[in-house]
Design a protein around this motif. Structure first.
Motif, mmCIF file in Angstrom:
data_model
loop_
_atom_site.group_PDB
_atom_site.id
_atom_site.type_symbol
_atom_site.label_atom_id
_atom_site.label_comp_id
_atom_site.label_asym_id
_atom_site.label_seq_id
_atom_site.Cartn_x
_atom_site.Cartn_y
_atom_site.Cartn_z
ATOM 1 N N SER A 3 0.843 -1.187 0.000
ATOM 2 C CA SER A 3 0.000 0.000 0.000
ATOM 3 C C SER A 3 0.873 1.230 0.000
ATOM 4 O O SER A 3 1.886 1.297 0.685
ATOM 5 C CB SER A 3 -0.909 0.000 1.239
ATOM 6 N N ALA A 4 0.465 2.226 -0.799
ATOM 7 C CA ALA A 4 1.218 3.478 -0.836
ATOM 8 C C ALA A 4 1.065 4.211 0.485
ATOM 9 O O ALA A 4 1.917 4.992 0.883
ATOM 10 C CB ALA A 4 0.723 4.348 -1.990
ATOM 11 N N ASN A 5 -0.031 3.964 1.188
ATOM 12 C CA ASN A 5 -0.284 4.569 2.483
ATOM 13 C C ASN A 5 0.532 3.843 3.537
ATOM 14 O O ASN A 5 0.419 2.637 3.679
ATOM 15 C CB ASN A 5 -1.779 4.480 2.798
ATOM 16 N N PRO A 6 1.356 4.540 4.315
ATOM 17 C CA PRO A 6 2.163 3.850 5.338
ATOM 18 C C PRO A 6 1.323 3.269 6.468
ATOM 19 O O PRO A 6 1.808 2.452 7.239
ATOM 20 C CB PRO A 6 3.098 4.952 5.846
ATOM 21 N N ILE A 7 0.039 3.685 6.562
ATOM 22 C CA ILE A 7 -0.878 3.111 7.551
ATOM 23 C C ILE A 7 -1.954 2.347 6.797
ATOM 24 O O ILE A 7 -2.623 2.898 5.927
ATOM 25 C CB ILE A 7 -1.526 4.207 8.417
ATOM 26 N N SER A 8 -2.124 1.078 7.102
ATOM 27 C CA SER A 8 -3.087 0.264 6.358
ATOM 28 C C SER A 8 -3.655 -0.823 7.258
ATOM 29 O O SER A 8 -3.072 -1.170 8.291
ATOM 30 C CB SER A 8 -2.404 -0.386 5.148
ATOM 31 N N ASP A 9 -4.828 -1.343 6.882
ATOM 32 C CA ASP A 9 -5.393 -2.498 7.575
ATOM 33 C C ASP A 9 -4.513 -3.705 7.269
ATOM 34 O O ASP A 9 -4.253 -4.020 6.098
ATOM 35 C CB ASP A 9 -6.827 -2.760 7.113
ATOM 36 N N THR A 10 -4.071 -4.392 8.309
ATOM 37 C CA THR A 10 -3.146 -5.503 8.131
ATOM 38 C C THR A 10 -3.712 -6.560 7.196
ATOM 39 O O THR A 10 -3.016 -7.088 6.324
ATOM 40 C CB THR A 10 -2.808 -6.129 9.491
ATOM 41 N N ALA A 11 -4.995 -6.886 7.353
ATOM 42 C CA ALA A 11 -5.604 -7.928 6.523
ATOM 43 C C ALA A 11 -5.581 -7.546 5.053
ATOM 44 O O ALA A 11 -5.431 -8.404 4.178
ATOM 45 C CB ALA A 11 -7.037 -8.185 6.978
ATOM 46 N N ASP A 12 -5.719 -6.243 4.747
ATOM 47 C CA ASP A 12 -5.741 -5.808 3.358
ATOM 48 C C ASP A 12 -4.382 -5.957 2.680
ATOM 49 O O ASP A 12 -4.296 -6.032 1.456
ATOM 50 C CB ASP A 12 -6.184 -4.337 3.260
ATOM 51 N N THR A 13 -3.315 -5.990 3.451
ATOM 52 C CA THR A 13 -1.979 -6.115 2.863
ATOM 53 C C THR A 13 -1.535 -7.568 2.780
ATOM 54 O O THR A 13 -0.419 -7.845 2.359
ATOM 55 C CB THR A 13 -0.946 -5.320 3.694
ATOM 56 N N CYS A 14 -2.397 -8.476 3.212
ATOM 57 C CA CYS A 14 -2.020 -9.892 3.241
ATOM 58 C C CYS A 14 -2.691 -10.671 2.131
ATOM 59 O O CYS A 14 -2.700 -11.870 2.128
ATOM 60 C CB CYS A 14 -2.365 -10.498 4.599
#
Length: 526
Positions: free
Chosen positions: A515-526
């Motif tokens: 994600s370009a956003n340094p803050i993200s929902d963990t599940a969304d990056t998995c």
């Protein structure tokens, strides 16, 4: 007087043997057979509940006493288990006093149960039974004792193992600044947030010094269960140390290489634990482990979060733990811009950053699947395909998956192996008697949002902007709870597999790995 004693004796015998023995031989055999069946039946009843069979003998009051003791124990356990919720109550039994209580119940209850069986057998044996019948009756009683003794012995063993393991795993907290939970059903009511450092140790047989393979801070909102995961890069330099740390005098401007140091880890987070160990003489004699204290202080300086507790897990222990749990389901995705179809197993980089030929021994293929301990370990630590940033992302994903998939009932089935692994490879600087509070918190985390913060910047990791990092972490913490966001409980589907095979259909809701956003929902990056 003698006549009264004789009548009294006949009355007592009548309580255990319903009729006087008849005079004819045939009738005597039938009467004896009835006595034997009755004795066996009452003895068997005392196997179901302690002393139950005694209720139909002259020792009825003893049977009532045994059953009364059982009722008191069961009611007491029910009060403990259901006061404050089942999770909190169950954890009460895992505290120091709780395990002593369980040990006493197992041993005392087992002896009471066995006494009830033996006493029922002795009470129901007939005065005129031949030796062979007495022997068979005694053999049946002995067999019933084994039926009860076996599970009692196993339960006692498990409680003893747990007591020994927890005494080793939970080191007790010497951190004076730690947020200590209170008692009662809401132990976190006065503590809005608790920060836990997860330290993955890379001190293997081929390592001369202790160093971290992973440093992750889990900052948990105690009211909502929302968790912010912050991975601290191993190659981050200039970690600030507070004036309260004895190493501050050597590193007043942050953790850097000292003159003459040539170690590749000098000045970096991966070398900070060992720096504390190498300077033990600077710490007070009653201090916590200098490596732990220094690492905790450095991580606090990097993230801006006060670290309350630290959990240290040896990497090989992590592999064994996942195996003991029966594996973990993961949605495996290739790292962005990777030339590998999946996650490489093994692999070494030369001085130019190129993969050493032949060092990669396998690949974890893409797809939602069940990983064993070895695969889970390499999923979490492989970095030859894309570097540390993607490895840290996968480590956060692994934490998310493990939290969502822990099943207490399955853990009980694999209890002994899990305890064995934990005793050898896990250390937590918290008090064992705080387990109910942390069990309650872990249960809340399953329903909370889990967010990841990426503080790594390959360009500036050697001299990072800590004010910017602190602001970024605080922004993630201040993000309000989103009931529609993925939670650890919703983000994976271990039941999706239709069979016991190692693969399963792809899980829903997948998204890009980065994600370009340094803050993200963990599940969304998995």
């Amino acid at each position: 007087m003698a006549s009264r004693r004789a009548m009294s004796g006949r009355d007592e015998r009548h309580d255990d043997n319903p009729a006087e023995p008849p005079s004819s031989r045939q009738a005597a055999r039938e009467f004896r057979a009835h006595e034997v069946r009755r004795g066996i039946g009452l003895t068997a009843l005392s196997v179901l509940l302690p002393g139950l069979g005694l209720l139909w003998t002259r020792r009825r009051n003893v049977g009532l006493l045994f059953l009364g003791i059982l009722a008191i124990v069961l009611i007491s356990l029910a009060i403990i288990l259901f006061s404050g919720g089942l999770v909190h109550g169950s954890a009460q039994l895992l505290t120091t006093k709780g395990l002593v209580l369980l040990l006493g119940i197992c041993i005392g209850g087992g002896l009471l149960w066995l006494t009830g069986i033996v006493l029922t057998a002795v009470t129901t044996v007939g005065d005129r039974w031949p030796g062979q019948t007495r022997l068979l009756h005694g053999g049946f009683a002995a067999l019933m004792c084994l039926v009860v003794a076996a599970p009692v012995a196993l339960a006692t063993r498990d409680v003893w193992i747990t007591r020994s393991t927890f005494g080793t795993v939970f080191q007790g907290s010497k951190n004076k600044d730690a947020a200590n939970p209170g008692g009662g059903s809401n132990p976190w009511k006065d503590i809005p947030r608790v920060n836990i450092l997860l330290f993955g140790s890379d001190a293997g047989a081929d390592r001369i010094k202790q160093r971290p393979d992973s440093l992750i801070v889990a900052s948990v909102d105690t009211k909502t269960g929302d968790t912010v995961l912050v991975s601290v890069p191993r190659n981050m330099g200039h970690a600030p140390l507070p004036a309260s740390n004895p190493l501050h005098s050597k590193y007043p401007n942050g953790f850097t290489c000292l003159p003459g140091q040539t170690d590749a880890a000098c000045g970096l987070m991966e070398g900070i634990w060992q720096a504390g160990e190498d300077n033990k003489n600077l710490f007070p004699p009653d201090s916590e482990d200098p490596g732990l204290v220094t690492t905790r202080d450095a991580v606090s300086g990097v993230t801006g979060l006060k670290i309350d507790y630290t959990a240290t897990v040896d990497l090989q222990g992590f592999q064994q733990l996942v195996d003991a749990m029966g594996g973990v389901y993961v949605n495996v995705k290739p790292d962005p811009n990777s030339s590998f179809d999946g996650i490489p197993i093994g692999g070494k980089l030369d001085s130019a950053g190129n993969v050493v030929p032949g060092s990669i021994t396998g690949t974890i293929k893409p797809g939602y699947q069940k990983l064993d301990g070895y695969q889970a370990l390499w999923y979490s630590r492989s970095r030859v395909a894309s570097g540390d940033d993607q490895r840290m992302r996968r480590q956060r994903c692994m934490i998310n998956n493990l939290i969502s998939q822990v099943n207490p009932f399955e853990m009980v089935q694999k209890f002994t192996s899990i305890m064995s692994v934990a005793q050898k490879n896990i250390r937590i600087d918290m008090n064992q008697d705080d387990l109910p509070a942390f069990a309650t918190l872990a249960n809340r985390m399953k329903d909370g949002n889990m967010r990841s913060v990426n503080i790594s910047d390959p360009v500036s990791n050697s001299n990072p902007n800590f004010d910017r990092i602190h602001a970024l972490v605080q922004k993630a913490i201040d993000t309000p709870h989103n009931p529609k966001a993925p939670t650890p409980q919703k983000s994976t589907s271990p039941s999706a597999s239709p069979s016991s095979s190692s693969s399963a259909p792809s899980s829903s809701g997948s998204s890009s790995s980065t994600s370009a956003n340094p803050i993200s929902d963990t599940a969304d990056t998995c």
